[in-house]
Design a protein around this motif. Structure first.
Motif, PDB file in Angstrom:
ATOM      1  N   TYR A 177       0.855  -1.186   0.000  1.00 54.16           N
ATOM      2  CA  TYR A 177       0.000   0.000   0.000  1.00 54.16           C
ATOM      3  C   TYR A 177       0.885   1.228   0.000  1.00 54.16           C
ATOM      4  O   TYR A 177       1.787   1.349   0.836  1.00 54.16           O
TER       5      TYR A 177
ATOM      6  N   TYR B 268       0.791  11.929   0.472  1.00 49.75           N
ATOM      7  CA  TYR B 268       0.179  12.958   1.293  1.00 49.75           C
ATOM      8  C   TYR B 268       0.718  14.325   0.928  1.00 49.75           C
ATOM      9  O   TYR B 268       1.887  14.479   0.558  1.00 49.75           O
TER      10      TYR B 268
ATOM     11  N   LYS C 286      -0.875  22.491   8.899  1.00 54.48           N
ATOM     12  CA  LYS C 286      -1.898  21.451   8.793  1.00 54.48           C
ATOM     13  C   LYS C 286      -1.259  20.061   8.855  1.00 54.48           C
ATOM     14  O   LYS C 286      -0.062  19.910   8.680  1.00 54.48           O
ATOM     15  N   GLY C 287      -2.113  19.086   9.089  1.00 54.90           N
ATOM     16  CA  GLY C 287      -1.639  17.720   9.045  1.00 54.90           C
ATOM     17  C   GLY C 287      -1.591  17.224   7.610  1.00 54.90           C
ATOM     18  O   GLY C 287      -2.156  17.851   6.702  1.00 54.90           O
ATOM     19  N   PRO C 288      -0.911  16.124   7.351  1.00 53.07           N
ATOM     20  CA  PRO C 288      -0.853  15.567   5.993  1.00 53.07           C
ATOM     21  C   PRO C 288      -2.243  15.184   5.506  1.00 53.07           C
ATOM     22  O   PRO C 288      -3.047  14.647   6.272  1.00 53.07           O
TER      23      PRO C 288
ATOM     24  N   LEU D 163      -4.282  13.020   2.584  1.00 55.29           N
ATOM     25  CA  LEU D 163      -4.161  11.988   1.553  1.00 55.29           C
ATOM     26  C   LEU D 163      -4.654  12.532   0.215  1.00 55.29           C
ATOM     27  O   LEU D 163      -5.766  13.037   0.107  1.00 55.29           O
TER      28      LEU D 163
ATOM     29  N   ASP E  27      -3.656   7.182  -3.488  1.00 59.15           N
ATOM     30  CA  ASP E  27      -2.963   5.996  -3.005  1.00 59.15           C
ATOM     31  C   ASP E  27      -3.058   4.898  -4.056  1.00 59.15           C
ATOM     32  O   ASP E  27      -3.886   4.948  -4.963  1.00 59.15           O
TER      33      ASP E  27
ATOM     34  N   PHE F  10       7.228   6.664   6.129  1.00 58.16           N
ATOM     35  CA  PHE F  10       7.219   7.809   5.243  1.00 58.16           C
ATOM     36  C   PHE F  10       8.586   8.084   4.638  1.00 58.16           C
ATOM     37  O   PHE F  10       9.629   7.821   5.245  1.00 58.16           O
TER      38      PHE F  10
ATOM     39  N   ARG G 147      -3.838  22.333  20.438  1.00 54.00           N
ATOM     40  CA  ARG G 147      -3.060  22.580  19.228  1.00 54.00           C
ATOM     41  C   ARG G 147      -1.611  22.911  19.540  1.00 54.00           C
ATOM     42  O   ARG G 147      -0.713  22.543  18.791  1.00 54.00           O
TER      43      ARG G 147
ATOM     44  N   TYR H 294       1.848   9.651  15.192  1.00 61.17           N
ATOM     45  CA  TYR H 294       3.126   9.876  14.520  1.00 61.17           C
ATOM     46  C   TYR H 294       3.785  11.118  15.115  1.00 61.17           C
ATOM     47  O   TYR H 294       3.113  12.063  15.530  1.00 61.17           O
TER      48      TYR H 294
ATOM     49  N   GLN I 112       6.418  14.163  14.142  1.00 60.74           N
ATOM     50  CA  GLN I 112       7.036  14.825  12.998  1.00 60.74           C
ATOM     51  C   GLN I 112       8.038  15.869  13.479  1.00 60.74           C
ATOM     52  O   GLN I 112       7.684  16.796  14.221  1.00 60.74           O
TER      53      GLN I 112
ATOM     54  N   LEU J 214       8.571  12.070   9.572  1.00 60.07           N
ATOM     55  CA  LEU J 214       7.374  11.470  10.174  1.00 60.07           C
ATOM     56  C   LEU J 214       7.715  10.064  10.644  1.00 60.07           C
ATOM     57  O   LEU J 214       8.082   9.203   9.850  1.00 60.07           O
TER      58      LEU J 214
ATOM     59  N   PHE K 142       6.480   6.693  13.049  1.00 66.74           N
ATOM     60  CA  PHE K 142       5.363   5.988  13.665  1.00 66.74           C
ATOM     61  C   PHE K 142       5.616   5.761  15.148  1.00 66.74           C
ATOM     62  O   PHE K 142       6.686   5.297  15.547  1.00 66.74           O
TER      63      PHE K 142
ATOM     64  N   LEU L 187       5.864  18.008  16.264  1.00 66.54           N
ATOM     65  CA  LEU L 187       4.440  18.008  15.943  1.00 66.54           C
ATOM     66  C   LEU L 187       3.961  16.568  16.080  1.00 66.54           C
ATOM     67  O   LEU L 187       4.500  15.668  15.438  1.00 66.54           O
TER      68      LEU L 187
ATOM     69  N   LEU M  51       1.102  13.938  15.490  1.00 66.88           N
ATOM     70  CA  LEU M  51      -0.041  13.773  14.602  1.00 66.88           C
ATOM     71  C   LEU M  51      -0.791  12.487  14.920  1.00 66.88           C
ATOM     72  O   LEU M  51      -0.182  11.442  15.168  1.00 66.88           O
TER      73      LEU M  51
ATOM     74  N   GLY N  70      -7.118   4.491   3.675  1.00 66.54           N
ATOM     75  CA  GLY N  70      -6.774   5.898   3.714  1.00 66.54           C
ATOM     76  C   GLY N  70      -6.790   6.476   5.112  1.00 66.54           C
ATOM     77  O   GLY N  70      -7.829   6.767   5.669  1.00 66.54           O
ATOM     78  N   TYR N  71      -5.630   6.632   5.695  1.00 65.81           N
ATOM     79  CA  TYR N  71      -5.532   7.240   7.009  1.00 65.81           C
ATOM     80  C   TYR N  71      -5.789   8.732   6.887  1.00 65.81           C
ATOM     81  O   TYR N  71      -5.203   9.399   6.051  1.00 65.81           O
ATOM     82  N   THR N  72      -6.635   9.260   7.764  1.00 62.61           N
ATOM     83  CA  THR N  72      -6.928  10.680   7.800  1.00 62.61           C
ATOM     84  C   THR N  72      -6.233  11.288   9.020  1.00 62.61           C
ATOM     85  O   THR N  72      -6.454  10.835  10.145  1.00 62.61           O
ATOM     86  N   PHE N  73      -5.416  12.288   8.751  1.00 66.89           N
ATOM     87  CA  PHE N  73      -4.655  12.919   9.827  1.00 66.89           C
ATOM     88  C   PHE N  73      -5.367  14.136  10.398  1.00 66.89           C
ATOM     89  O   PHE N  73      -6.082  14.851   9.687  1.00 66.89           O
ATOM     90  N   GLY N  74      -5.118  14.374  11.674  1.00 66.46           N
ATOM     91  CA  GLY N  74      -5.530  15.618  12.299  1.00 66.46           C
ATOM     92  C   GLY N  74      -4.499  16.691  12.027  1.00 66.46           C
ATOM     93  O   GLY N  74      -3.496  16.444  11.336  1.00 66.46           O
ATOM     94  N   SER N  75      -4.722  17.881  12.561  1.00 59.47           N
ATOM     95  CA  SER N  75      -3.791  18.988  12.340  1.00 59.47           C
ATOM     96  C   SER N  75      -2.601  18.953  13.288  1.00 59.47           C
ATOM     97  O   SER N  75      -1.642  19.708  13.110  1.00 59.47           O
TER      98      SER N  75
END
Lengths: 114, 114
Positions: free
Chosen positions: A32, A36, A42-44, A46, A49, A104, B9, B35, B37, B43, B45, B88, B90, B102-107
């Motif tokens: 996979y 990003y 902001k965060g990454p 997507l 993919d 990453f 934040r 994660y 950063q 980045l 894990f 940072l 995340l 699809g991982y969705t990241f926060g800010s």
């Protein structure tokens, strides 16, 4: 463990030109490969993919290609616009019931000059 | 649909203190990953949780820990803070368990250790 290398680290293009970012990975079990986009503060996010059973995927101006044999994948952005300026990250992961994690690349700072 | 929410934040802490960061995933997402950063390491894990269980852990010292609650919200804790923990942090959430999705990241939470 997995290692992902990303090139170039910075990329400056003229608006309307194409941009290409390349990544290589080390673990042949990775299946996979997301990309990003990260804007300042902001965060990454997507953007596209691809899975290992697919060689190419396209979404409007963005396309990704995967070469499993060579263990590399690339992001192609056509007709670049100023809003494409950001840092782009590639990542690799393999499915596992024991857990998933993204490894990453180091990121590419893209600047689109108007 | 609300995205991934991370609080606070921004945080400034002193060396030796501990800190707790919070993450609320997208509604329905049960997988939460963390994660770190930094400019130097990129980045990296930290860990992944699914259904309140830690499934995967990165290469970080035991000072970094986390947990997930029954509503999928997650917290991570860093004890005995060091200057190098400035980063940072995340959080990313995902819908599917056994297949990369699809991982969705926060800010993110920007932690500064002084």
């Amino acid at each position: 463990g997995e290692n992902v290398e990303q090139h170039p680290s910075t990329l400056s293009v003229q608006e309307g030109d194409s941009a290409v970012i390349k990544c290589t990975y080390s673990d042949s079990a990775s299946n996979y490969f997301p990309w990003y986009k990260q804007e300042l503060g902001k965060g990454p996010q997507l953007i596209i993919d691809i899975r290992s059973n697919v060689g190419e995927k396209k979404d409007q101006r963005i396309a990704v290609t995967l070469n499993k044999t060579a263990k590399h994948f690339s992001l192609h952005i056509t007709e670049t616009q100023p809003e494409d300026s950001a840092v782009y990250f590639c990542a690799a992961s393999k499915s596992s019931a024991a857990g998933n994690k993204l490894t990453f690349g180091g990121g590419t700072r893209v600047l689109v000059k108007p | 649909k609300a995205g991934v929410t991370q609080t606070p934040r921004y945080l400034i802490k002193t060396r030796g203190q501990q800190v707790t960061l919070s993450c609320s995933p997208i509604s329905g997402h049960r997988s939460v990953s963390w994660y770190q950063q930094t400019p130097g390491q990129g980045l990296q894990f930290l860990f992944e949780y699914f259904s309140e269980t830690q499934r995967n852990k990165g290469n970080f010292p035991g000072r970094f820990s986390g947990r997930q609650f029954s509503n999928s919200r997650s917290e991570m804790n860093v004890s005995t803070l060091e200057l190098g923990d400035s980063a940072l942090y995340l959080c990313a959430s995902s819908l599917v368990r056994d297949k990369n999705y699809g991982y969705t990241f926060g800010s993110g939470t920007r932690l500064t250790v002084v």
